[in-house]
Design an enzyme around this catalytic site. Structure first.
Site, PDB file in Angstrom:
ATOM      1  N   TRP A  48     -42.065  -4.727  31.456  1.00 28.74           N
ATOM      2  CA  TRP A  48     -41.597  -3.356  31.192  1.00 28.74           C
ATOM      3  C   TRP A  48     -41.144  -3.233  29.751  1.00 28.74           C
ATOM      4  O   TRP A  48     -40.476  -4.137  29.238  1.00 28.74           O
ATOM      5  CB  TRP A  48     -40.427  -3.058  32.119  1.00 28.74           C
ATOM      6  CG  TRP A  48     -39.545  -1.920  31.696  1.00 28.74           C
ATOM      7  CD1 TRP A  48     -38.607  -1.939  30.702  1.00 28.74           C
ATOM      8  CD2 TRP A  48     -39.494  -0.597  32.255  1.00 28.74           C
ATOM      9  NE1 TRP A  48     -37.985  -0.715  30.603  1.00 28.74           N
ATOM     10  CE2 TRP A  48     -38.507   0.122  31.548  1.00 28.74           C
ATOM     11  CE3 TRP A  48     -40.190   0.047  33.295  1.00 28.74           C
ATOM     12  CZ2 TRP A  48     -38.197   1.447  31.836  1.00 28.74           C
ATOM     13  CZ3 TRP A  48     -39.868   1.370  33.581  1.00 28.74           C
ATOM     14  CH2 TRP A  48     -38.891   2.052  32.860  1.00 28.74           C
ATOM     15  N   ASN A  50     -39.136  -0.363  26.909  1.00 34.92           N
ATOM     16  CA  ASN A  50     -38.626   0.965  26.564  1.00 34.92           C
ATOM     17  C   ASN A  50     -38.428   1.081  25.057  1.00 34.92           C
ATOM     18  O   ASN A  50     -39.367   0.770  24.324  1.00 34.92           O
ATOM     19  CB  ASN A  50     -37.472   1.433  27.453  1.00 34.92           C
ATOM     20  CG  ASN A  50     -36.314   0.517  27.670  1.00 34.92           C
ATOM     21  OD1 ASN A  50     -36.418  -0.421  28.425  1.00 34.92           O
ATOM     22  ND2 ASN A  50     -35.194   0.785  27.040  1.00 34.92           N
ATOM     23  N   ASP A  51     -37.288   1.524  24.583  1.00 36.47           N
ATOM     24  CA  ASP A  51     -37.115   2.005  23.205  1.00 36.47           C
ATOM     25  C   ASP A  51     -37.730   1.132  22.103  1.00 36.47           C
ATOM     26  O   ASP A  51     -37.573  -0.089  22.127  1.00 36.47           O
ATOM     27  CB  ASP A  51     -35.619   2.080  22.859  1.00 36.47           C
ATOM     28  CG  ASP A  51     -34.756   2.579  23.988  1.00 36.47           C
ATOM     29  OD1 ASP A  51     -35.286   2.989  25.023  1.00 36.47           O
ATOM     30  OD2 ASP A  51     -33.535   2.542  23.828  1.00 36.47           O
ATOM     31  N   SER A 111     -30.611  -1.640  22.492  1.00 41.89           N
ATOM     32  CA  SER A 111     -31.308  -1.142  21.309  1.00 41.89           C
ATOM     33  C   SER A 111     -30.523  -1.314  20.014  1.00 41.89           C
ATOM     34  O   SER A 111     -29.297  -1.394  20.016  1.00 41.89           O
ATOM     35  CB  SER A 111     -31.649   0.335  21.505  1.00 41.89           C
ATOM     36  OG  SER A 111     -32.726   0.426  22.394  1.00 41.89           O
ATOM     37  N   ARG A 176     -23.251   2.278  22.198  1.00 40.17           N
ATOM     38  CA  ARG A 176     -24.435   1.455  21.874  1.00 40.17           C
ATOM     39  C   ARG A 176     -25.397   2.097  20.862  1.00 40.17           C
ATOM     40  O   ARG A 176     -25.253   3.231  20.478  1.00 40.17           O
ATOM     41  CB  ARG A 176     -25.195   1.129  23.152  1.00 40.17           C
ATOM     42  CG  ARG A 176     -25.661   2.316  23.961  1.00 40.17           C
ATOM     43  CD  ARG A 176     -26.433   1.821  25.191  1.00 40.17           C
ATOM     44  NE  ARG A 176     -26.811   2.932  26.041  1.00 40.17           N
ATOM     45  CZ  ARG A 176     -26.081   3.399  27.055  1.00 40.17           C
ATOM     46  NH1 ARG A 176     -24.937   2.824  27.371  1.00 40.17           N
ATOM     47  NH2 ARG A 176     -26.487   4.433  27.748  1.00 40.17           N
ATOM     48  N   ASP A 177     -26.393   1.284  20.533  1.00 42.22           N
ATOM     49  CA  ASP A 177     -27.576   1.649  19.757  1.00 42.22           C
ATOM     50  C   ASP A 177     -27.277   1.877  18.267  1.00 42.22           C
ATOM     51  O   ASP A 177     -27.485   2.971  17.724  1.00 42.22           O
ATOM     52  CB  ASP A 177     -28.273   2.887  20.366  1.00 42.22           C
ATOM     53  CG  ASP A 177     -28.559   2.719  21.859  1.00 42.22           C
ATOM     54  OD1 ASP A 177     -28.625   1.559  22.316  1.00 42.22           O
ATOM     55  OD2 ASP A 177     -28.707   3.734  22.561  1.00 42.22           O
TER      56      ASP A 177
HETATM   57  C1  FRU Z   1     -32.286   4.324  25.948  1.00 38.61           C
HETATM   58  C2  FRU Z   1     -31.401   3.143  26.340  1.00 38.61           C
HETATM   59  C3  FRU Z   1     -30.467   2.754  25.212  1.00 38.61           C
HETATM   60  C4  FRU Z   1     -30.162   1.305  25.529  1.00 38.61           C
HETATM   61  C5  FRU Z   1     -31.481   0.829  26.074  1.00 38.61           C
HETATM   62  C6  FRU Z   1     -31.358  -0.172  27.177  1.00 38.61           C
HETATM   63  O1  FRU Z   1     -33.480   4.345  26.659  1.00 38.61           O
HETATM   64  O2  FRU Z   1     -30.692   3.421  27.529  1.00 38.61           O
HETATM   65  O3  FRU Z   1     -29.303   3.537  25.113  1.00 38.61           O
HETATM   66  O4  FRU Z   1     -29.752   0.590  24.407  1.00 38.61           O
HETATM   67  O5  FRU Z   1     -32.173   1.974  26.544  1.00 38.61           O
HETATM   68  O6  FRU Z   1     -32.621  -0.619  27.583  1.00 38.61           O
END
Ligand code: FRU
Length: 515
Positions: A48, A50-51, A111, A176-177
């Site tokens: 999987w 994501n970001d 992230s 976060r991020d």
């Molecule tokens: C956004 C998010 C971020 C986090 C990451 C975790 O899609 O929720 O805020 O850092 O994905 O996978």
């Protein structure tokens, strides 16, 4: 014999976690089903994603990292996957870059971003995610950590630990991020935060040395009390057509309710245009605008590569069920890289970077095409991947809706991209899509575009997705589209009226080397 130092023990633990993750991805990749696996979008070979994370250009290569769960096709303990490219056209896989191994990141490497220091060291800032009792739902702690590239090949990252601890007394779990940049000799970092009152805020920190960070101020609080968290904040200046500097504040808002055409995805990513000088809060001068109006777009990150271009990648978030990629050993892809500019209209435009032209294998110019009332015309008998560039002439058409059906199979399934004259918008309609979630999304055309009457659609068709750039990226719609087996036609369509297509060109596209 000497016992290993704490540093080398920690590094060995990280190495072992990375090795386990590589094995996890390889096991999934081995039995992958490629029916919808992308030819020219970045995806993991298994697992999987994501970001997009850690986007940068360093020592002659572009680097894209991404959130990766290496052990399954659903979201899970996060790692950072990694690909790199010399030209942003063809890519190669790199070793998995970060895996949970420290107390503070034991439940996920969330992230973050990258920045090259004045000492030419490539540094990474990411969120360490820790579940209090090791299980979801029992509380969590998020802090900001740092890592750096071991050398200019960026094949190995060394973890350097926490730079901003969890602010216990000011945040309710979500913090976060980090996104880092330098301006006028000072390093800045923004972080998304959920306050104790459950308001979504963006916090600003500053640093002289990239290591010691001091809280500066709350840069922005979302005015909607339903919005409890702003994920993946992004903040950068662009120069407008009059030579003035405008600031773009991007975020992925959690909790906003949908209304009309707005906020139709589970969570929604967009931006505000405004002004900012250090020491002040950000002053927006526009309403919230989505980066992308499609079904599947979230958590974008941009970076200023060569000091000239601002380039943005998004995650094609499979935000709603069913999610048939999950049966195939992989799940999730990034968008094409997009250059972010301010147009002469003062709006943000995001068009594919010019490098994307180099994917074209040919130019098939079909010229001008007139469709009769209710006509459907097949222009391609079988193409699962293709770039389709067309110009719709609204003034010389009478159709209620006119456009193009893609991924159209013998069973009648297809995804439909059209201009809808009743609502004056471009529509991406999945009511007849073969698999996955249905529904439609729309992108607005402004008064100038409607009165001009020529609407340019640049459509990138990949095995399992459609990206539609409207008028050179003034609007974009990105959605998954999972066709049935068998030949996939492309069909021009006019509904209840005629359609004049002023120009139509097709390009077969080469892959980016990640299959
Ligand atoms: C956004 C998010 C971020 C986090 C990451 C975790 O899609 O929720 O805020 O850092 O994905 O996978």
């Amino acid at each position: 014999m000497n016992s290993p130092s704490p540093q080398s023990a920690a590094a060995a633990k990280h190495e072992a976690a990375l090795l386990r993750a590589e094995r996890g991805v390889a096991a999934l990749a081995q039995s992958r089903n490629d029916r919808w696996y992308p030819a020219f979008h970045i995806a993991s070979d298994g697992g999987w994603i994501n970001d997009p994370n850690g986007l940068c250009y360093y020592h002659g290569r572009w680097h894209v990292f991404y959130q990766l769960h290496p052990f399954g096709t659903q979201w899970g303990p996060m790692h950072w996957g990694h690909v790199s490219s010399a030209d942003m056209v063809t890519w190669r896989r790199e070793p998995i870059a970060l895996a949970p191994s420290l107390q503070e990141d034991r439940d996920g490497i969330f992230s973050g971003s990258a920045a090259v220091g004045d000492d030419d060291v490539l540094r990474f800032y990411y969120t360490g995610h820790r579940l209090l009792n090791g299980v979801e739902g029992a509380g969590k702690r998020e802090s900001q950590l740092m890592a750096q590239a071991h050398d200019e090949n960026v094949e190995r990252l060394d973890k350097l630990g926490v730079v901003i601890p969890y602010p216990n007394d000011r945040v309710d779990e979500d913090f976060r991020d980090p996104k880092v940049w330098k301006m006028d000799g000072i390093w800045y970092m923004i972080v998304g935060a959920r306050t104790l009152e459950h308001r979504g805020q963006i916090w600003l920190y500053s640093s002289a040395d990239m290591i010691t960070w001091t809280f500066a101020q709350v840069l922005f609080e979302h005015p909607d009390p339903n919005v409890f968290m702003l994920e993946c904040p992004d903040f950068f200046p662009l120069t407008d057509a009059r030579g003035e500097r405008r600031w773009i504040l991007g975020f992925s808002a959690m909790g906003a309710e949908h209304h009309g055409f707005m906020n139709r995805n589970v969570n929604n990513a967009g931006y505000l245009i405004g002004s900012w000088t250090p020491g002040t809060t950000f002053e927006p001068s526009t309403e919230f605008r989505p980066w992308d109006c499609g079904h599947n777009f979230y958590a974008p990150q941009s970076f200023s590569a060569d000091g000239k271009r601002q380039i943005l990648y998004g995650w094609m978030s499979p935000s709603s069920e069913p999610n048939p990629m999950q049966e195939d050993g992989w799940c999730g892809q990034l968008t094409l890289p997009r250059e972010v500019t301010l147009g002469t209209d003062g709006d943000v435009h995001t068009a594919p970077v010019e490098e994307m032209r180099r994917l074209r294998a040919d130019d098939v110019a079909l010229g001008t095409i007139d469709l009769l009332r209710n006509e459907e015309r097949v222009i391609v008998d079988d193409a699962r991947t293709l770039e389709i560039d067309l110009v719709l002439d609204l003034k010389r058409s009478t159709a209620e809706r006119m456009g193009i059906k893609v991924h159209a199979t013998n069973d009648g399934d297809h995804t439909y991209v059209a201009y809808d004259d009743q609502i004056g918008r471009v529509v991406l309609d999945r009511r007849a899509t073969a698999r996955g979630d249905r529904g439609y999304r729309t992108a607005p055309l402004d008064a100038a575009e409607l009165s001009h009457g020529l609407v340019n659609l640049q459509i990138f068709l990949d095995h399992g997705s459609v990206e539609v750039y409207v008028n050179d990226g003034h609007q974009v719609l990105s959605s998954y589209s999972f066709p049935s087996p068998g030949p996939c036609r492309v069909i021009l369509t006019a509904e209840s009226g005629t359609a004049h297509i002023a120009e139509l060109t097709l390009h077969h596209l080469n892959g980016i080397g990640l299959d």
